[in-house]
Scaffold this motif. Structure first.
Motif, PDB file in Angstrom:
ATOM      1  N   PHE A   1       0.815  -1.219   0.000  1.00 38.48           N
ATOM      2  CA  PHE A   1       0.000   0.000   0.000  1.00 38.48           C
ATOM      3  C   PHE A   1       0.847   1.267   0.000  1.00 38.48           C
ATOM      4  O   PHE A   1       0.412   2.317  -0.469  1.00 38.48           O
ATOM      5  CB  PHE A   1      -0.945  -0.003   1.208  1.00 38.48           C
ATOM      6  N   ASP A   2       2.084   1.165   0.528  1.00 42.25           N
ATOM      7  CA  ASP A   2       2.938   2.350   0.592  1.00 42.25           C
ATOM      8  C   ASP A   2       3.862   2.472  -0.614  1.00 42.25           C
ATOM      9  O   ASP A   2       4.751   3.323  -0.648  1.00 42.25           O
ATOM     10  CB  ASP A   2       3.773   2.337   1.877  1.00 42.25           C
ATOM     11  N   GLY A   3       3.645   1.634  -1.615  1.00 40.94           N
ATOM     12  CA  GLY A   3       4.454   1.696  -2.824  1.00 40.94           C
ATOM     13  C   GLY A   3       5.694   0.840  -2.804  1.00 40.94           C
ATOM     14  O   GLY A   3       6.432   0.776  -3.802  1.00 40.94           O
ATOM     15  N   THR A   4       5.945   0.129  -1.681  1.00 39.86           N
ATOM     16  CA  THR A   4       7.120  -0.745  -1.589  1.00 39.86           C
ATOM     17  C   THR A   4       6.925  -1.980  -2.461  1.00 39.86           C
ATOM     18  O   THR A   4       5.872  -2.622  -2.420  1.00 39.86           O
ATOM     19  CB  THR A   4       7.353  -1.181  -0.133  1.00 39.86           C
ATOM     20  N   TYR A   5       7.947  -2.292  -3.232  1.00 35.46           N
ATOM     21  CA  TYR A   5       7.883  -3.462  -4.112  1.00 35.46           C
ATOM     22  C   TYR A   5       8.399  -4.689  -3.372  1.00 35.46           C
ATOM     23  O   TYR A   5       9.485  -4.662  -2.760  1.00 35.46           O
ATOM     24  CB  TYR A   5       8.709  -3.221  -5.372  1.00 35.46           C
ATOM     25  N   VAL A   6       7.660  -5.787  -3.438  1.00 37.82           N
ATOM     26  CA  VAL A   6       8.054  -7.060  -2.832  1.00 37.82           C
ATOM     27  C   VAL A   6       8.334  -8.036  -3.968  1.00 37.82           C
ATOM     28  O   VAL A   6       7.406  -8.462  -4.668  1.00 37.82           O
ATOM     29  CB  VAL A   6       6.949  -7.618  -1.909  1.00 37.82           C
ATOM     30  N   PRO A   7       9.594  -8.379  -4.193  1.00 39.43           N
ATOM     31  CA  PRO A   7       9.917  -9.242  -5.330  1.00 39.43           C
ATOM     32  C   PRO A   7       9.461 -10.676  -5.114  1.00 39.43           C
ATOM     33  O   PRO A   7       9.342 -11.151  -3.985  1.00 39.43           O
ATOM     34  CB  PRO A   7      11.447  -9.153  -5.393  1.00 39.43           C
ATOM     35  N   SER A   8       9.217 -11.362  -6.199  1.00 41.30           N
ATOM     36  CA  SER A   8       8.912 -12.785  -6.158  1.00 41.30           C
ATOM     37  C   SER A   8      10.209 -13.573  -6.267  1.00 41.30           C
ATOM     38  O   SER A   8      11.253 -13.039  -6.658  1.00 41.30           O
ATOM     39  CB  SER A   8       7.980 -13.155  -7.314  1.00 41.30           C
ATOM     40  N   ASP A   9      10.146 -14.865  -5.938  1.00 42.52           N
ATOM     41  CA  ASP A   9      11.327 -15.721  -6.102  1.00 42.52           C
ATOM     42  C   ASP A   9      11.752 -15.769  -7.565  1.00 42.52           C
ATOM     43  O   ASP A   9      12.952 -15.829  -7.874  1.00 42.52           O
ATOM     44  CB  ASP A   9      11.023 -17.140  -5.610  1.00 42.52           C
ATOM     45  N   LEU A  10      10.770 -15.735  -8.466  1.00 46.05           N
ATOM     46  CA  LEU A  10      11.094 -15.781  -9.888  1.00 46.05           C
ATOM     47  C   LEU A  10      11.921 -14.569 -10.299  1.00 46.05           C
ATOM     48  O   LEU A  10      12.960 -14.709 -10.960  1.00 46.05           O
ATOM     49  CB  LEU A  10       9.808 -15.842 -10.713  1.00 46.05           C
ATOM     50  N   VAL A  11      11.494 -13.371  -9.923  1.00 43.61           N
ATOM     51  CA  VAL A  11      12.222 -12.162 -10.292  1.00 43.61           C
ATOM     52  C   VAL A  11      13.616 -12.166  -9.672  1.00 43.61           C
ATOM     53  O   VAL A  11      14.611 -11.823 -10.321  1.00 43.61           O
ATOM     54  CB  VAL A  11      11.441 -10.904  -9.862  1.00 43.61           C
ATOM     55  N   THR A  12      13.696 -12.582  -8.405  1.00 35.69           N
ATOM     56  CA  THR A  12      14.986 -12.615  -7.718  1.00 35.69           C
ATOM     57  C   THR A  12      15.971 -13.534  -8.432  1.00 35.69           C
ATOM     58  O   THR A  12      17.136 -13.169  -8.665  1.00 35.69           O
ATOM     59  CB  THR A  12      14.809 -13.076  -6.259  1.00 35.69           C
ATOM     60  N   MET A  13      15.523 -14.720  -8.786  1.00 35.59           N
ATOM     61  CA  MET A  13      16.424 -15.663  -9.448  1.00 35.59           C
ATOM     62  C   MET A  13      16.668 -15.279 -10.903  1.00 35.59           C
ATOM     63  O   MET A  13      17.750 -15.510 -11.441  1.00 35.59           O
ATOM     64  CB  MET A  13      15.866 -17.079  -9.349  1.00 35.59           C
ATOM     65  N   TYR A  14      15.667 -14.693 -11.528  1.00 33.92           N
ATOM     66  CA  TYR A  14      15.820 -14.270 -12.916  1.00 33.92           C
ATOM     67  C   TYR A  14      16.951 -13.252 -13.037  1.00 33.92           C
ATOM     68  O   TYR A  14      17.718 -13.271 -13.999  1.00 33.92           O
ATOM     69  CB  TYR A  14      14.504 -13.667 -13.403  1.00 33.92           C
ATOM     70  N   GLU A  15      17.068 -12.390 -12.044  1.00 38.31           N
ATOM     71  CA  GLU A  15      18.071 -11.331 -12.103  1.00 38.31           C
ATOM     72  C   GLU A  15      19.410 -11.729 -11.465  1.00 38.31           C
ATOM     73  O   GLU A  15      20.443 -11.132 -11.780  1.00 38.31           O
ATOM     74  CB  GLU A  15      17.558 -10.076 -11.404  1.00 38.31           C
ATOM     75  N   ASN A  16      19.395 -12.748 -10.580  1.00 42.00           N
ATOM     76  CA  ASN A  16      20.610 -13.090  -9.841  1.00 42.00           C
ATOM     77  C   ASN A  16      21.128 -14.503 -10.099  1.00 42.00           C
ATOM     78  O   ASN A  16      22.205 -14.857  -9.624  1.00 42.00           O
ATOM     79  CB  ASN A  16      20.368 -12.915  -8.345  1.00 42.00           C
ATOM     80  N   GLY A  17      20.371 -15.291 -10.822  1.00 44.10           N
ATOM     81  CA  GLY A  17      20.789 -16.658 -11.120  1.00 44.10           C
ATOM     82  C   GLY A  17      20.174 -17.671 -10.182  1.00 44.10           C
ATOM     83  O   GLY A  17      19.860 -17.375  -9.031  1.00 44.10           O
ATOM     84  N   GLY A  18      20.003 -18.881 -10.679  1.00 43.43           N
ATOM     85  CA  GLY A  18      19.414 -19.958  -9.895  1.00 43.43           C
ATOM     86  C   GLY A  18      18.503 -20.800 -10.760  1.00 43.43           C
ATOM     87  O   GLY A  18      18.215 -20.460 -11.919  1.00 43.43           O
ATOM     88  N   VAL A  19      18.065 -21.911 -10.201  1.00 39.19           N
ATOM     89  CA  VAL A  19      17.128 -22.799 -10.897  1.00 39.19           C
ATOM     90  C   VAL A  19      15.738 -22.558 -10.335  1.00 39.19           C
ATOM     91  O   VAL A  19      15.512 -22.682  -9.125  1.00 39.19           O
ATOM     92  CB  VAL A  19      17.521 -24.276 -10.721  1.00 39.19           C
ATOM     93  N   PHE A  20      14.798 -22.204 -11.214  1.00 35.19           N
ATOM     94  CA  PHE A  20      13.417 -21.966 -10.796  1.00 35.19           C
ATOM     95  C   PHE A  20      12.521 -22.989 -11.467  1.00 35.19           C
ATOM     96  O   PHE A  20      12.561 -23.172 -12.686  1.00 35.19           O
ATOM     97  CB  PHE A  20      12.958 -20.558 -11.173  1.00 35.19           C
ATOM     98  N   LEU A  21      11.702 -23.651 -10.653  1.00 36.12           N
ATOM     99  CA  LEU A  21      10.801 -24.703 -11.144  1.00 36.12           C
ATOM    100  C   LEU A  21       9.358 -24.249 -11.099  1.00 36.12           C
ATOM    101  O   LEU A  21       8.857 -23.835 -10.049  1.00 36.12           O
ATOM    102  CB  LEU A  21      10.967 -25.970 -10.304  1.00 36.12           C
ATOM    103  N   PHE A  22       8.675 -24.317 -12.243  1.00 37.08           N
ATOM    104  CA  PHE A  22       7.220 -24.173 -12.306  1.00 37.08           C
ATOM    105  C   PHE A  22       6.645 -25.582 -12.192  1.00 37.08           C
ATOM    106  O   PHE A  22       6.604 -26.325 -13.171  1.00 37.08           O
ATOM    107  CB  PHE A  22       6.786 -23.534 -13.618  1.00 37.08           C
TER     108      PHE A  22
END
Length: 215
Positions: free
Chosen positions: A123-144
């Motif tokens: 509500f205050d405009g703070t962005y809460v990243p998802s695990d997908l975005v975090t790994m997409y930008e920093n590396g890692g294996v993400f499973l759908f």
């Protein structure tokens, strides 16, 4: 016939003396023997991926481990299809261990929203990243996981992410574009090939453009 000897007491004394002298060694040998048997049942696999440090993976490797690892090394994304209980999630975790990187996953459903994938704004405009975005930008294996249970329209939001190397993150106002890290690997798993299933209820028909992203 009485020999005037308490055979029970004599046997007890002899046994106590034997245990005092030899008992510890017998117990340790027994423990070590059982330990060796237990260790012989544990499989330790030493994996060496080019440009990645050597790692050990305990337990049996999935039968499709080498095939999926190859796809992930070459294309950085793969689709795993199999019946329930066939070890799809375990396989994805083993791939992450082999690549010596982080692992995260999301269980897909028709109720999965874009915010689950791209993060949300408070509500205050703070962005809460998802695990997908975090790994997409920093590396890692993400499973759908259970990809064929997801809404195909929701999955379209990551089409560009998998094809073009970037994706829109509309809730992150100060940096609305996420760029794909070179070590990001995307794996999807399901019970069907995305064309529906008569065996597994609720399995969706996935968009051909999304399916085209995977080997």
């Amino acid at each position: 016939l009485s020999l005037g000897i308490d055979l029970g007491a004599m046997f007890e004394n002899a046994l106590v003396k034997f245990v005092n002298q030899k008992g510890n060694g017998i117990i340790l040998n027994t423990i070590n023997g059982e330990l060796e048997k237990a260790l012989s049942k544990v499989h330790i696999n030493r994996i060496k991926v080019p440009e990645v440090k050597e790692v050990d993976i305990n337990g049996r490797l999935h039968s499709k481990f080498e095939d999926v690892l190859f796809s992930c090394q070459i294309e950085r994304q793969a689709m795993i299809i199999g019946p329930a209980g066939s070890g799809k999630t375990t396989l994805a975790e083993q791939i992450a261990k082999a690549l010596d990187t982080n692992f995260a996953h999301i269980s897909c459903s028709a109720g999965m929203s874009e915010a689950h994938l791209l993060g949300r704004m408070l509500f205050d405009g703070t962005y809460v990243p998802s695990d997908l975005v975090t790994m997409y930008e920093n590396g890692g294996v993400f499973l759908f996981d259970e990809i064929d249970a997801a809404d195909s329209h929701t999955l379209l939001v990551i089409n560009a992410a998998l094809a073009n190397g970037y994706m829109s993150v509309p809730n992150r106002k100060d940096n609305p574009i996420a760029h794909r890290h070179k070590d990001f690997v995307c794996i999807v798993s399901g019970n069907s090939w995305g064309h529906g299933s008569s065996t597994y209820n609720g399995r969706s028909t996935l968009d051909a453009a999304f399916l085209d992203r995977f080997s």
